[in-house]
Design an enzyme around this catalytic site. Structure first.
Site, PDB file in Angstrom:
ATOM      1  N   SER A  57      -3.019   7.463   1.070  1.00 43.56           N
ATOM      2  CA  SER A  57      -3.054   6.566  -0.084  1.00 43.56           C
ATOM      3  C   SER A  57      -4.370   6.744  -0.871  1.00 43.56           C
ATOM      4  O   SER A  57      -4.657   7.860  -1.306  1.00 43.56           O
ATOM      5  CB  SER A  57      -2.838   5.126   0.405  1.00 43.56           C
ATOM      6  OG  SER A  57      -2.553   4.284  -0.645  1.00 43.56           O
TER       7      SER A  57
ATOM      8  N   HIS B 245       5.774   3.304   1.329  1.00 38.56           N
ATOM      9  CA  HIS B 245       4.341   3.541   1.249  1.00 38.56           C
ATOM     10  C   HIS B 245       3.641   2.899   2.461  1.00 38.56           C
ATOM     11  O   HIS B 245       4.049   1.848   2.932  1.00 38.56           O
ATOM     12  CB  HIS B 245       3.767   2.944  -0.041  1.00 38.56           C
ATOM     13  CG  HIS B 245       2.329   3.292  -0.239  1.00 38.56           C
ATOM     14  ND1 HIS B 245       1.949   4.502  -0.759  1.00 38.56           N
ATOM     15  CD2 HIS B 245       1.189   2.631   0.061  1.00 38.56           C
ATOM     16  CE1 HIS B 245       0.629   4.556  -0.783  1.00 38.56           C
ATOM     17  NE2 HIS B 245       0.138   3.441  -0.295  1.00 38.56           N
TER      18      HIS B 245
ATOM     19  N   ASP C  67       8.334   4.703  -2.824  1.00 33.16           N
ATOM     20  CA  ASP C  67       6.894   4.512  -2.990  1.00 33.16           C
ATOM     21  C   ASP C  67       6.544   4.717  -4.460  1.00 33.16           C
ATOM     22  O   ASP C  67       6.942   5.727  -5.053  1.00 33.16           O
ATOM     23  CB  ASP C  67       6.173   5.559  -2.101  1.00 33.16           C
ATOM     24  CG  ASP C  67       4.657   5.486  -2.190  1.00 33.16           C
ATOM     25  OD1 ASP C  67       4.130   4.633  -2.926  1.00 33.16           O
ATOM     26  OD2 ASP C  67       3.996   6.302  -1.514  1.00 33.16           O
TER      27      ASP C  67
END
Ligand SMILES: *[C@@H]1O[C@H](CO)[C@@H](O)[C@H](O)[C@H]1NC(C)=O
Ligand SMILES: *[C@@H]1O[C@H](CO)[C@@H](O)[C@H](O)[C@H]1NC(C)=O
Length: 403
Positions: free
Chosen positions: A189, A373, A343
């Site tokens: 991320s 995600h 996501d």
């Protein structure tokens, strides 16, 4: 029906309504994920409320919750774990105990959390680093960079860069018995964002002699320009990262001034002077057909040049690695990109895959159809998911074979 049972029925309907989020049928353990997501949403609501009352910053509430998961640096039978500093930046270091004849491999890991929350000491990140160290018999350096809203871009980037630069010195590599030809930078991320940005920046740094062999970008955030990509539209309210939170993370990386957040939320934050950058994130060219579905590409709508002048960070490739010119991408290491179907950041990763392949970089792209995600943080009880374990295993297995 008695009043009591009526109340009970009403309460259960309300709870069910609150817990229920549309989770795609293909995702396993749907109800567990819904419950976890209800937890995330509750924290978000509390944070919003506390901020609205003027008590604390939104991110401070999120930070308090994540800090519950912090663990001490405890060594186990396989790995020696210590908290130390590299170039004045805190890192958690994992050194395998197993005696090996030759030099070891090394993985530099950067945790996620939208540049605002999270930490290398968080239980899932600590566990992931132990697994990596143990499976690969590798030294793992997990970086504790400073976070927003206290610190804004480029502090996060610079902290990570300082650690990487320190570690890549021959004397330091020798001290940890690390093979200079077998070093990886990884992150998930926002950590994937920092990993990609640092890998690009290293190419121009004549002082760094050791080269990265691999970069592993796990559902990374890679661009600030277009926050209306098909993945943002398709996954606007999917667990655990709704679009509104991603916009908040992005804007908070640069400033606490809400005008940037508001402009980003309506995708009108990029000044016309920067129109040339849109070609780097043009999903109409960079996404394979299957991800475009029935979305229609619309030309960008420009915002005031005031924001771009005040917060130039969001147009900087060190914050948005997809904005780097092709000539900056040559020379990047072999790249592993993991993307999740459900996501908002899915298309960031896929567009980077396209751009890197176009300039001839070897890219391995793992697209996980039934993933959300943040899958990797769901590997510790009580919020562990089979998905989290599957994604972690996939990534570590790939690393083991390719580093
Ligand atoms: C140590 O490594 C062995 C072999 O990989 C594994 O079975 C064991 O669970 C590890 N111990 C810990 C505490 O992780
Ligand atoms: C994006 O790509 C499409 C299709 O190739 C093209 O028509 C459009 O002009 C491009 N837009 C930008 C801003 O690059």
């Amino acid at each position: 029906m008695g009043t009591k049972s009526l109340c009970l029925l009403l309460a259960s309907v309300l709870v069910a309504y609150y817990v229920y989020t549309p989770v795609p049928e293909t995702i396993e353990e749907r109800w567990k994920l819904m419950l976890i997501n209800a937890g995330f949403r509750t924290v978000a609501h509390v944070a919003e409320f506390a901020e609205w009352l003027g008590l604390v910053h939104y991110m401070e509430v999120l930070m308090m919750i994540t800090s519950i998961e912090y663990t001490a640096p405890i060594s186990d039978e396989n790995v020696t774990v210590t908290d130390t500093k590299f170039n004045n930046v805190p890192v958690r270091l994992y050194v395998p105990r197993k005696q090996s004849s030759g030099l070891k491999r090394a993985v530099i890991y950067i945790h996620g959390g939208g540049w605002c929350v999270g930490g290398s000491a968080m239980e899932p990140y600590d566990l992931l680093s132990r697994w990596t160290a143990n499976e690969l018999n590798a030294v793992v350096i997990s970086i504790e960079y400073r976070l927003a809203p206290m610190y804004h871009f480029p502090v996060q980037f610079e902290d990570v860069y300082a650690v990487v630069k320190f570690f890549l010195q021959n004397s330091v590599l020798a001290q940890y018995e690390v093979d200079p030809n077998r070093i990886c930078i990884s992150g998930d991320s926002a950590g994937g964002n920092l990993a990609a940005a640092v890998a690009q920046q290293l190419l121009d740094d004549a002082e760094v002699k050791a080269k990265l062999k691999i970069q592993a970008l796990l559902y990374p955030a890679l661009q600030t320009l277009d926050l209306d990509l098909p993945s943002y539209k398709d996954n606007e309210n999917k667990p655990i990262l709704p679009k509104s939170l991603m916009v908040r993370f992005w804007s908070e990386y640069f400033t606490t001034d809400v005008s940037l957040k508001e402009a980003m939320a309506s995708n009108r934050h990029v000044p016309a002077e920067s129109s040339h950058l849109f070609r780097f994130v043009n999903w109409s060219n960079l996404l394979p057909e299957k991800f475009k579905k029935d979305h229609v590409y619309a030309s960008p709508i420009y915002g005031s040049s005031r924001l771009g002048k005040k917060y130039p960070g969001f147009l900087d490739p060190r914050a948005a690695p997809l904005l780097a010119d092709d000539t900056k991408l040559f020379g990047l290491p072999v790249t592993y990109v993991l993307t999740c179907q459900h996501d908002v950041l899915r298309d960031d990763g896929i567009m980077y895959v396209s751009r890197l392949r176009k300039v001839g970089i070897e890219v391995i792209h793992d697209h996980i159809e039934d993933a959300i995600h943040g899958a990797l943080i769901f590997i510790t009880s009580p919020t562990d998911l089979a998905l989290g374990h599957r994604v972690a295993n996939k990534y570590i297995k790939w690393l083991n074979m390719n580093l």
